[in-house]
Design a protein around this motif. Sequence first.
Motif, short mmCIF file in Angstrom:
data_model
loop_
_atom_site.label_atom_id
_atom_site.label_comp_id
_atom_site.label_asym_id
_atom_site.label_seq_id
_atom_site.Cartn_x
_atom_site.Cartn_y
_atom_site.Cartn_z
N ASP A 160 0.82 -1.54 0.47
CA ASP A 160 -0.24 -0.33 -0.12
C ASP A 160 0.92 1.17 -0.46
O ASP A 160 0.76 2.12 -0.36
CB ASP A 160 -0.98 0.28 0.66
CG ASP A 160 -1.75 1.04 1.63
OD1 ASP A 160 -2.35 1.35 0.95
OD2 ASP A 160 -1.96 2.42 2.40
N VAL A 161 2.16 0.81 1.08
CA VAL A 161 2.55 2.47 1.04
C VAL A 161 3.27 2.72 -0.49
O VAL A 161 3.91 3.80 -1.27
CB VAL A 161 3.72 1.91 2.10
CG1 VAL A 161 5.09 3.27 1.73
CG2 VAL A 161 3.41 2.55 3.48
N LYS A 162 3.83 1.43 -0.76
CA LYS A 162 5.08 2.04 -2.19
C LYS A 162 3.76 2.10 -3.22
O LYS A 162 4.48 2.64 -4.79
CB LYS A 162 5.11 0.30 -2.70
CG LYS A 162 6.15 -0.26 -1.61
CD LYS A 162 6.61 -1.76 -2.18
CE LYS A 162 7.95 -2.23 -1.19
NZ LYS A 162 8.05 -4.25 -1.25
N SER A 163 2.77 1.65 -3.44
CA SER A 163 1.80 1.46 -4.43
C SER A 163 1.26 4.05 -4.49
O SER A 163 1.31 4.09 -4.89
CB SER A 163 0.15 1.81 -4.29
OG SER A 163 -0.82 1.72 -5.12
N ARG A 164 1.34 4.39 -2.93
CA ARG A 164 0.95 5.69 -3.03
C ARG A 164 2.12 6.12 -3.39
O ARG A 164 2.48 7.06 -3.36
CB ARG A 164 0.63 5.56 -0.96
CG ARG A 164 -1.03 4.66 -0.77
CD ARG A 164 -0.82 5.36 0.88
NE ARG A 164 -0.72 6.15 1.59
CZ ARG A 164 -0.66 6.31 2.89
NH1 ARG A 164 -0.60 5.75 3.24
NH2 ARG A 164 -0.23 7.54 3.68
N VAL A 165 3.22 5.80 -2.64
CA VAL A 165 4.92 5.91 -3.64
C VAL A 165 4.81 6.87 -5.00
O VAL A 165 5.32 7.64 -5.58
CB VAL A 165 5.74 5.47 -3.03
CG1 VAL A 165 6.64 6.45 -3.44
CG2 VAL A 165 6.22 5.82 -1.40
N GLU A 224 2.05 6.65 -6.56
CA GLU A 224 1.48 7.85 -7.46
C GLU A 224 1.99 8.71 -7.26
O GLU A 224 1.74 10.06 -8.05
CB GLU A 224 0.18 6.77 -7.06
CG GLU A 224 -0.47 6.03 -7.22
CD GLU A 224 -1.15 5.30 -8.60
OE1 GLU A 224 -1.04 6.53 -9.05
OE2 GLU A 224 -1.03 4.93 -9.11
N ARG A 225 2.11 8.67 -6.34
CA ARG A 225 2.86 10.82 -5.45
C ARG A 225 4.19 10.58 -7.11
O ARG A 225 4.24 11.52 -6.92
CB ARG A 225 3.46 10.38 -4.51
CG ARG A 225 3.68 12.33 -4.35
CD ARG A 225 2.63 13.53 -4.23
NE ARG A 225 1.17 12.57 -3.31
CZ ARG A 225 0.67 12.70 -1.98
NH1 ARG A 225 2.44 13.98 -1.61
NH2 ARG A 225 0.24 12.85 -1.40
#
Length: 240
Positions: free
Chosen positions: A187-192, A194-195
């Motif tokens: 989840d954190v990897k996906s958010r990073v 995207e950012r």
Amino acid sequence: MWDGDGAWDGDGVGKEVLMIKRIAAVAAALLLSLACMVFAVLGGGVAQLPSGELRSAYPGYDQVASWNFMAGQYRSLRDAGKNPRLVFGSSELKSKTAGAAHPGRLFADGRYGETSVIAGRAGVNDLWQAIEVGAFAPEMPRGDRRAVIFVSMQWFMCYRDPSSTFPGVFSQGAYDAFMGNEAISDDVKSRVAERVRAYGVPDAEVSGEGPLVQAIGGIDRAASSLASDVRLAASLRWKD
């Protein structure tokens, strides 16, 4: 305008043209990769430089964008038993006009019992630091994974425009190391990811892309990263 039959009308670009452009981009990337590989074989990249070349009190833009350089100087100090401390920040890390108490001088090469690795430059933001911390974490000793982070006031200014500054300090190698850190959740990897894309690096991998797009993006990233690595190695090797 979309005509409903799988093609664009006169105001757009047809799928065939887009595919030709993609193929041309891939071919150019492959040629660039081949040229860089030949040069790397002759001179070597950053990873082949002597450890003494991988040291900077205030890394330049090409250095903060190079994982081989940033990780290389940390590893060389760590392997020498100096237990380096990571100090993350931005332009405030420049010690040229500061006094002796500046972190870049106070913790330089064990002068006062601690050795630091300065990581940052003007334009570096919290996203860059998050990626670097995640990339460096496996390199740091267990039980002592600590880092210093300076919160820059520029992060909170109304005029900040990450999309114009972040691509210049983005490190593909650090990003790959961050993504390869199994301690970081998907989840954190996906958010990073995207950012990173929102901040102007369009070729960062994001879930949902097709295999062709990912393959083309991977080739382009590899070619660009290799070219930057070879240029930096050459500049460090010939700086004197």
